[in-house]
Scaffold this motif. Structure first.
Motif, PDB file in Angstrom:
ATOM      1  N   ALA A 166      71.257  64.253  40.778  1.00  0.00           N
ATOM      2  CA  ALA A 166      70.370  63.398  41.493  1.00  0.00           C
ATOM      3  C   ALA A 166      71.108  62.135  41.909  1.00  0.00           C
ATOM      4  N   PRO A 167      70.711  61.442  43.069  1.00  0.00           N
ATOM      5  CA  PRO A 167      71.474  60.210  43.771  1.00  0.00           C
ATOM      6  C   PRO A 167      71.643  59.342  42.696  1.00  0.00           C
ATOM      7  N   ALA A 168      72.892  58.764  42.479  1.00  0.00           N
ATOM      8  CA  ALA A 168      73.079  57.593  41.533  1.00  0.00           C
ATOM      9  C   ALA A 168      74.532  57.134  41.786  1.00  0.00           C
ATOM     10  N   ALA A 169      75.105  56.031  41.144  1.00  0.00           N
ATOM     11  CA  ALA A 169      75.910  55.104  41.293  1.00  0.00           C
ATOM     12  C   ALA A 169      76.794  55.265  40.028  1.00  0.00           C
ATOM     13  N   ASP A 170      76.405  55.818  38.985  1.00  0.00           N
ATOM     14  CA  ASP A 170      77.041  55.523  37.790  1.00  0.00           C
ATOM     15  C   ASP A 170      77.473  56.767  37.058  1.00  0.00           C
ATOM     16  N   TYR A 171      77.834  57.843  37.906  1.00  0.00           N
ATOM     17  CA  TYR A 171      78.314  59.363  36.978  1.00  0.00           C
ATOM     18  C   TYR A 171      79.757  58.922  36.542  1.00  0.00           C
ATOM     19  N   THR A 172      80.169  59.626  35.580  1.00  0.00           N
ATOM     20  CA  THR A 172      81.300  59.543  34.867  1.00  0.00           C
ATOM     21  C   THR A 172      81.831  60.994  34.671  1.00  0.00           C
ATOM     22  N   VAL A 173      82.866  61.182  34.935  1.00  0.00           N
ATOM     23  CA  VAL A 173      83.575  62.571  34.815  1.00  0.00           C
ATOM     24  C   VAL A 173      84.781  62.471  33.795  1.00  0.00           C
ATOM     25  N   VAL A 200      75.423  64.751  61.949  1.00  0.00           N
ATOM     26  CA  VAL A 200      75.591  63.539  62.317  1.00  0.00           C
ATOM     27  C   VAL A 200      74.119  62.899  61.734  1.00  0.00           C
ATOM     28  N   GLY A 201      74.220  61.691  61.057  1.00  0.00           N
ATOM     29  CA  GLY A 201      73.043  61.123  60.888  1.00  0.00           C
ATOM     30  C   GLY A 201      73.205  59.738  59.965  1.00  0.00           C
ATOM     31  N   GLN A 202      72.473  59.607  59.039  1.00  0.00           N
ATOM     32  CA  GLN A 202      72.348  58.120  58.452  1.00  0.00           C
ATOM     33  C   GLN A 202      71.935  58.390  56.903  1.00  0.00           C
ATOM     34  N   ASN A 203      72.550  58.120  55.973  1.00  0.00           N
ATOM     35  CA  ASN A 203      71.824  57.981  54.569  1.00  0.00           C
ATOM     36  C   ASN A 203      71.729  56.535  54.264  1.00  0.00           C
ATOM     37  N   VAL A 204      70.493  56.110  53.859  1.00  0.00           N
ATOM     38  CA  VAL A 204      69.976  54.948  53.509  1.00  0.00           C
ATOM     39  C   VAL A 204      69.848  55.078  52.168  1.00  0.00           C
ATOM     40  N   THR A 205      70.593  54.370  51.390  1.00  0.00           N
ATOM     41  CA  THR A 205      70.342  53.988  49.815  1.00  0.00           C
ATOM     42  C   THR A 205      69.336  53.177  49.325  1.00  0.00           C
ATOM     43  N   HIS A 206      68.923  53.317  48.192  1.00  0.00           N
ATOM     44  CA  HIS A 206      67.824  52.470  47.584  1.00  0.00           C
ATOM     45  C   HIS A 206      68.194  50.776  47.928  1.00  0.00           C
ATOM     46  N   GLU A 207      69.330  50.517  47.794  1.00  0.00           N
ATOM     47  CA  GLU A 207      69.740  49.221  47.851  1.00  0.00           C
ATOM     48  C   GLU A 207      69.757  48.646  49.221  1.00  0.00           C
ATOM     49  N   ASP A 261      54.639  55.023  49.901  1.00  0.00           N
ATOM     50  CA  ASP A 261      54.940  53.891  49.203  1.00  0.00           C
ATOM     51  C   ASP A 261      56.471  53.604  49.265  1.00  0.00           C
ATOM     52  N   PHE A 262      56.901  52.486  50.064  1.00  0.00           N
ATOM     53  CA  PHE A 262      58.350  52.193  50.506  1.00  0.00           C
ATOM     54  C   PHE A 262      59.217  52.027  49.161  1.00  0.00           C
ATOM     55  N   ASP A 263      58.596  51.607  48.241  1.00  0.00           N
ATOM     56  CA  ASP A 263      59.485  51.342  47.074  1.00  0.00           C
ATOM     57  C   ASP A 263      59.662  52.548  46.392  1.00  0.00           C
ATOM     58  N   ALA A 264      59.026  53.776  46.542  1.00  0.00           N
ATOM     59  CA  ALA A 264      59.283  54.782  45.826  1.00  0.00           C
ATOM     60  C   ALA A 264      60.485  55.556  46.312  1.00  0.00           C
ATOM     61  N   PHE A 265      61.048  55.190  47.203  1.00  0.00           N
ATOM     62  CA  PHE A 265      62.264  55.928  47.854  1.00  0.00           C
ATOM     63  C   PHE A 265      63.481  55.512  47.042  1.00  0.00           C
ATOM     64  N   GLU A 266      64.199  56.577  46.733  1.00  0.00           N
ATOM     65  CA  GLU A 266      65.783  56.413  46.132  1.00  0.00           C
ATOM     66  C   GLU A 266      66.487  56.211  47.126  1.00  0.00           C
ATOM     67  N   THR A 285      62.599  60.607  46.319  1.00  0.00           N
ATOM     68  CA  THR A 285      61.831  59.722  45.784  1.00  0.00           C
ATOM     69  C   THR A 285      62.578  59.275  44.179  1.00  0.00           C
ATOM     70  N   ARG A 286      62.616  58.263  43.748  1.00  0.00           N
ATOM     71  CA  ARG A 286      63.097  57.766  42.637  1.00  0.00           C
ATOM     72  C   ARG A 286      62.935  58.546  41.381  1.00  0.00           C
ATOM     73  N   ARG A 287      63.414  58.618  40.049  1.00  0.00           N
ATOM     74  CA  ARG A 287      63.079  59.183  38.915  1.00  0.00           C
ATOM     75  C   ARG A 287      63.695  58.214  37.878  1.00  0.00           C
ATOM     76  N   GLY A 288      62.969  58.809  36.566  1.00  0.00           N
ATOM     77  CA  GLY A 288      63.222  58.026  35.268  1.00  0.00           C
ATOM     78  C   GLY A 288      64.771  58.387  34.835  1.00  0.00           C
ATOM     79  N   GLY A 289      65.210  57.155  34.078  1.00  0.00           N
ATOM     80  CA  GLY A 289      66.607  57.346  33.512  1.00  0.00           C
ATOM     81  C   GLY A 289      66.582  57.153  32.075  1.00  0.00           C
ATOM     82  N   ASN A 290      67.755  56.929  31.578  1.00  0.00           N
ATOM     83  CA  ASN A 290      67.925  56.520  30.065  1.00  0.00           C
ATOM     84  C   ASN A 290      67.519  55.104  29.784  1.00  0.00           C
ATOM     85  N   LYS A 291      67.584  54.258  30.989  1.00  0.00           N
ATOM     86  CA  LYS A 291      67.198  52.848  30.880  1.00  0.00           C
ATOM     87  C   LYS A 291      65.667  52.732  31.389  1.00  0.00           C
TER      88      LYS A 291
END
Length: 444
Positions: free
Chosen positions: A69-76, A130-137, A210-215, A239-245
């Motif tokens: 899932a798209p996220a910015a906090d993965y740890t390897v 060729v395109g654009q990725n637009v993140t939730h932020e 619903d615009f706020d539903a997009f991740e 769309t967004r999904r639940g997490g541990n927080k």
């Protein structure tokens, strides 16, 4: 059209799945300080939106984690007896990306660790699109109207047929073209891995959102891979999904008629030249509000997320008649990873639209009333299960269903009490012009 799609993805060498409409991948190589590959290393992946996942490096020192899932906090984290633990934090994964993470392990005690923080996205050297990725932020910080068609304008070479000022045009889909491909011929709409393109109005979206539903939104205008059915624009809505927080969000936006200027001189001059012209199309009031909630039902294993959003758009046409739209959207997603190698997802989106004054014109100023097929709106539903067998076999099974449609009823005679006729004296239609229904569904 009824079918169940079973996708079997054979993963060999170090190459991850080339294109994921709703996810991204992490892959890489573990080596020692001299650059020699290290087999048998335990590589662990953790993050706020996934359970713990492990992979054992191959003889070439390679590992992979697919369909993330798209996220910015993965740890390897890489661990091997006789070597210091190597950790890379804050790894960013976006839709359709192949993130290469190469880890170097030093000789030493296992208790010691070398930690590297990656705070910027890794360049995907394997991607040719060729395109654009637009993140939730970015979606939340841009001062634009709030619908997918506005975000399309950010992609290179995409031209829209209107300017959506303050959300006044969000009640109707925009037409667009890119690189010679019009939206009504070669556009593909996808939502959380499902192709949802309207089967009756090719190239159109079957719903509003619903615009706020997009991740994240991923727009591709060229160089698409073989999973895309056409060569035109491809829009992936994730769309967004639940997490541990626990996450809780809400909003209320309002645009009043006082925010719009009036050019009375232009109106008066135009009325003299065109007697049927009554004024400018004007925003009377626009409200956009809703909330969303994400919770961990069982931390690291089961998560839930849901949202509700409303756009109430009230405008006036140049003919003096109202053109009002009410959009209501519900979304719910359940994710489960009880077994580390298995991931299950259930998703439901319901988009409802009511519109008063559609297709208004000089000869038909009242326009149509547009209603939906169902009371709550048009459903989009999906069940998906994914399983990783060892390091070289990945299986994904998905069932999806969408059922959209609408009907048009003349505003001038909602009860069909009169017979339609054309008034040649006033150059206008009187009475109803017919009731039309459009139903369409798609099963995959």
């Amino acid at each position: 059209m009824r079918k169940i799609t079973i996708v079997l993805c054979m993963l060999f060498l170090a190459l991850p799945l080339a294109s994921q409409e709703r996810t991204g991948d992490i892959y890489g190589t573990v080596t020692d300080t001299e650059g020699n590959p290290l087999p048998g290393v335990t590589v662990t992946l953790t993050g706020s939106k996934t359970g713990v996942m492990t992979s054992i490096t191959s003889n070439q020192g390679k590992f992979r984690f697919v369909s993330l899932a798209p996220a910015a906090d993965y740890t390897v984290k890489a661990e091997l007896e006789g070597f210091k633990t190597s950790i890379k934090q804050n790894v960013i994964v976006v839709v359709g990306a192949n993130v290469e993470i190469n880890l170097e392990m030093q000789m030493g005690a296992l208790e010691e660790a070398v930690t590297v923080t990656a705070v910027t996205p890794v360049v995907d050297t394997k991607k040719t699109e060729v395109g654009q990725n637009v993140t939730h932020e970015i979606l939340q910080s841009l001062p634009t109207a709030r619908d997918p068609w506005v975000i399309l304008q950010m992609a290179p070479s995409v031209l829209l047929d209107r300017e959506n000022v303050g959300g006044s045009e969000s009640g109707q889909q925009s037409g667009f073209a890119s690189r010679g491909a019009p939206s009504d011929a070669q556009t593909v709409w996808a939502m959380d891995g499902m192709v949802i393109t309207d089967p009756s109005a090719i190239g159109a979206s079957p719903s509003y959102y619903d615009f706020d539903a997009f991740e994240e939104m991923a727009v591709t205008v060229g160089g698409s891979d073989v999973t895309t059915q056409t060569g035109g624009v491809s829009i992936n809505l994730v769309t967004r999904r639940g997490g541990n927080k626990v996450s809780l969000g809400g909003r209320f936006y309002m645009t009043d008629e006082k925010f719009q200027a009036e050019n009375q001189d232009f109106v008066q001059e135009t009325q003299q030249e065109e007697p049927g012209f009554l004024g400018i199309n004007k925003v009377r009031n626009i409200k956009d509000y809703g909330f969303n909630l994400g919770v961990p039902i069982w931390k690291d294993h089961i998560w839930a997320w849901g949202s509700y959003g409303v756009q109430n758009i009230k405008t006036t046409t140049v003919y003096g008649s109202p053109d009002d739209t009410l959009l209501q959207n519900y979304a719910f997603k359940l994710n489960a990873q009880v077994i580390p190698e298995n991931r299950f997802e259930a998703f439901l989106h319901v988009g409802g639209k009511n519109k008063w004054g559609r297709s208004s014109s000089a000869s038909f100023p009242g326009g149509f009333y547009q209603g939906g097929r169902y009371y709550f709106g048009s459903p989009i539903f999906k069940l998906q299960d994914e399983h990783m067998f060892g390091n070289n076999f990945f299986m994904s099974i998905r069932y999806s269903f969408s059922d959209a449609g609408f009907n048009l009823t003349p505003m001038d005679d909602m009860n069909f009490e009169h017979v339609a006729f054309f008034d040649h004296t006033n150059d206008i239609w009187q009475g109803p012009t017919g009731d039309v229904g459009f139903w369409r569904y798609y099963v995959e």
